[in-house]
Design an enzyme around this catalytic site. Structure first.
Site, short mmCIF file in Angstrom:
data_model
loop_
_atom_site.label_atom_id
_atom_site.label_comp_id
_atom_site.label_asym_id
_atom_site.label_seq_id
_atom_site.Cartn_x
_atom_site.Cartn_y
_atom_site.Cartn_z
CD GLN A 313 4.12 -4.58 10.23
OE1 GLN A 313 3.72 -5.74 10.28
NE2 GLN A 313 4.12 -3.78 11.29
CD GLU A 314 3.66 0.91 5.98
OE1 GLU A 314 2.71 1.51 6.50
OE2 GLU A 314 4.84 1.23 6.18
CB SER A 315 -2.44 -1.46 4.21
OG SER A 315 -2.05 -2.29 3.12
CE1 TYR A 440 6.35 -0.74 8.41
CE2 TYR A 440 8.64 -0.69 7.72
CZ TYR A 440 7.31 -0.53 7.43
OH TYR A 440 6.92 -0.17 6.18
#
Length: 456
Positions: A313-315, A440
């Site tokens: 999800q971050e990168s 998120y």
């Protein structure tokens, strides 16, 4: 702090249960239980089931599955241990029940007239739709009259065969083949491989399978919603009444809704591009970092798959990822956070994973002790995104609004208010994009479930 496998422990924490003894060898024929009192005297409930991703699977930490959690909850309510016995297919399962080899059969069984003539059913606990599942770019009939000529294979002895037989009365040229298996998942695998054109699966399994094989498409619904229920012989006095009473309570207290959400509400609306990209990157990018995720998760209150899902999800597992605000790397650490956790190079993916895990462990410890179970994990992930100060604000606001400040569901409803001046001007840390951490956490949970679907 000790490692907890998220897929197992939080569910059991909410249920307040412990999985009983599980054996894979056949049970002795004829349990000799003429009444529920006899079962209680033995101290063990014997349950037949089938192997399948939405039913029952063997894991190192114990058995997993929707039916596992549901049947264990029923057994616990009676003060009984539980023993699961698997059979190779539906016919073998029902035959074993006929021979008295178990008290119940819990295997996502659709209630049909033909089955009612053979066994008794307890109360319905879920409704599903039978769907025709095909492969993108291949034959995918959207009308019944287009089914003839399509290579269809279904689960032997299933309600799907009954459905095709009913359709075949109006379409005598319709043909299909059947395969023996514990669930429709192997047939869905075959559709994805192009070995067959289409199969039939219950809607919740089709949804699960599309996260493993994004090229699968639901061509059409073949039935209206149909109930699932446990089967039993009807020979055990008091068992039907106990089932009726327990399921009524489980419905009324919201237990079934909670369990349904945990097992089948993990996915958002199907996004072909996102799912297909994720599956490709599981194959191309994840193997390089899997060991690092596993090592880092040893210090976390959840498993490596959850950490990997958060990193995605971050990168998208891109070590060179960078945002307009200056966060960078696989775990998208800020410079100040990297310094705090002792990371020298945010662009080094292995340092980034280690640093992200250290930061998560710190956030988890800072979440108030009254937040427990899975809720504590979702609070932690949200704080990683928005900051712990804003999480404290959201808790204070939830309490002010009469909501449960320790519940993630209530906090998720409150966080978006942090962008409303009517509320954020009254809070210590002020304005925040409160909807962002809610989305998120939702995406991390979805990616975590999609990792499950890959069978890693």
């Amino acid at each position: 702090m000790g490692r907890i496998r998220t897929a197992i422990i939080p569910r059991l924490a909410i249920l307040g249960l412990a999985i009983g003894l599980v054996r894979c060898a056949p049970a002795e024929t004829g349990l000799g239980d003429a009444s529920l009192a006899d079962i209680e005297a033995r101290g063990e409930l014997v349950v037949l089931t089938l192997d399948g991703p939405t039913t029952y699977s063997r894991e190192d930490a114990g058995p997993q599955g929707y039916e596992v959690d549901l049947a264990t909850a029923f057994a616990e309510s009676l003060g009984l241990e539980i023993r699961f016995e698997t059979r190779r297919d539906i016919d073998a399962l029902l035959s074993a029940l006929d021979r008295g080899e178990a008290h119940l059969a819990a295997a996502n069984l659709t209630v049909t007239p033909a089955r009612r003539a053979r066994v008794n059913f307890g109360p319905a606990y879920k409704a599903v739709t039978e769907q025709l599942v095909c492969r993108r770019g291949g034959p995918a009939p959207t009308r019944l009259e287009d089914l003839p000529g399509t290579r269809i294979r279904v689960l032997a002895g299933s309600s799907y065969e009954e459905t095709l037989e009913a359709i075949g009365e109006a379409l005598p040229e319709l043909t299909w083949s059947a395969r023996t298996a514990g669930s429709a998942m192997p047939l869905l695998d075959s559709v994805d491989a192009g070995t067959i054109d289409c199969t039939i699966a219950d809607s919740h399994l089709a949804d699960f399978a599309r996260r493993r094989h994004p090229e699968l498409v639901v061509a059409m619904n073949l039935t209206e919603e149909r109930p699932l229920a446990w089967a039993h012989s009807g020979e055990v006095e008091g068992l039907q009444g106990a089932l009726a009473s327990w399921f009524a309570e489980a419905h009324g207290e919201g237990f079934l809704e909670e369990l349904d959400t945990r097992w089948f509400g993990r996915f958002g609306e199907f996004d072909y591009v996102d799912v297909a990209r994720f599956v490709r990157r599981v194959q191309s990018r994840l193997p390089e970092y899997r060991n690092a995720f596993e090592d880092a998760a040893e210090s976390l209150p959840f498993d490596w798959e959850m950490l990997a899902a958060q990193a995605y999800q971050e990168s998208h597992w891109d070590p060179d990822a960078v945002s307009a605000t200056g966060v960078r790397g696989l775990m998208m650490l800020t410079l100040s956070t990297a310094e705090r956790v002792g990371i020298e190079d945010r662009r080094d993916p292995f340092q980034s994973i280690e640093g992200g895990a250290i930061y998560l462990a710190d956030l988890y410890d800072r979440v108030p002790e009254d937040v427990r179970g899975e809720d504590r994990i979702w609070f932690t992930l949200a704080a990683y995104n928005i900051g712990m100060g804003h999480m404290y604000d959201a808790r204070a606001l939830a309490e002010r609004l009469g909501r449960d400040k320790n519940s993630w569901a209530d906090l998720a409803a409150t966080l978006p208010l942090l962008s409303d001046p009517q509320y954020y001007e009254t809070l210590r840390y002020g304005y925040a994009r409160g909807l962002e951490p809610v989305r998120y956490v939702e995406k991390i949970r979805e990616y975590r479930a999609m990792l499950d679907a890959q069978g890693l």
